[in-house]
Enzyme design. Structure first.
Site, short mmCIF file in Angstrom:
data_model
loop_
_atom_site.label_atom_id
_atom_site.label_comp_id
_atom_site.label_asym_id
_atom_site.label_seq_id
_atom_site.Cartn_x
_atom_site.Cartn_y
_atom_site.Cartn_z
CG ASP A 164 -11.40 85.49 -15.33
OD1 ASP A 164 -11.45 86.38 -16.00
OD2 ASP A 164 -11.16 85.26 -14.08
CG HIS A 187 -15.70 81.45 -15.43
ND1 HIS A 187 -16.13 81.84 -14.37
CD2 HIS A 187 -14.16 81.54 -15.23
CE1 HIS A 187 -15.44 81.98 -13.57
NE2 HIS A 187 -14.10 81.72 -13.89
ZN LIG Z 1 -9.92 81.19 -14.24
#
Ligand SMILES: [Zn+2]
Length: 215
Positions: free
Chosen positions: A40, A182
């Protein structure tokens, strides 16, 4: 007598084939362990590129949930993701979390991001990862997006430590896991590639979330 022997031989051959094919099916089924890595908040101009290089070397496809803001800043990274067979999904434009009072803005951000991603990849965006995991079911129809959450949280953004991230993920991963990471930290990218190597060794197959949702 000869005819009988021939018939017996055919019978045994057929039996052998049947049991062999049963065994093969059994083995193949037992060995199919799938896992989806998801990233993400990107793309990041250098960390995401390093990650893409490592994934390409290993022939592994993952899913990226990007913000429109970062996609606007680094469109070439989005194009590379799509060209190399990764799934590119929507993570809103400015990483906005859905609340009771901002539904219109949230919907507008999803629409703007889907439009941008379609322009960059040539493909319609079908999947969304709502920031902070907050979602409203009626948005699925209204925005034509399928939400994808996760069941293994690497906590990479907070740990920022390769060994700790790896340990946390590897102790909870199992068949069907969707791992949240991430691609916005160098430690996440290093850990992710080491996790890929370990899970490949353990016989896992990496899939993108579309394969996970429908299969
Ligand atoms: Zn996020």
């Amino acid at each position: 007598m000869l005819v009988l022997l021939l018939l017996l031989e055919i019978f045994l051959l057929v039996q052998g084939e049947i049991s062999r094919s049963k065994a093969c099916q059994g083995d193949a089924y037992a060995e199919t362990k799938i896992v989806a890595l998801t990233f993400d908040d990107g793309p990041h101009p250098t960390y995401t590129m390093t990650l893409l290089d490592g994934l390409q070397e290993r022939g592994v496809k993952v899913s990226f949930f990007v913000t429109g803001e970062h996609a606007d800043l680094h469109p070439e990274v989005i194009q590379r993701m799509a060209e190399e067979g990764h799934l590119v999904g929507n993570h809103t434009y400015s990483h906005i979390g859905l609340t009771k009072s901002n539904e219109k803005k949230f919907r507008d951000e999803l629409a703007a991001t889907s439009e941008l991603l379609e322009k960059l990849t040539g493909k319609e965006t079908a999947y969304v990862r709502p920031p902070y995991g907050t979602w409203n079911k009626k948005l699925e129809k209204e925005c034509n997006l399928i939400p994808v959450l996760w069941n293994v949280d690497s906590m990479d953004w907070s740990l920022q430590d390769v060994a700790k991230i790896k340990k946390r993920v590897l102790r909870s991963v199992k068949d069907g896991s969707i791992i949240l990471m991430h691609d916005y930290f160098d430690t996440s990218v290093i850990a992710a590639l080491e996790i890929v190597d370990e899970l490949l060794k353990q016989g896992y197959t990496f899939v993108t979330v579309d394969e996970m949702v429908y299969d």
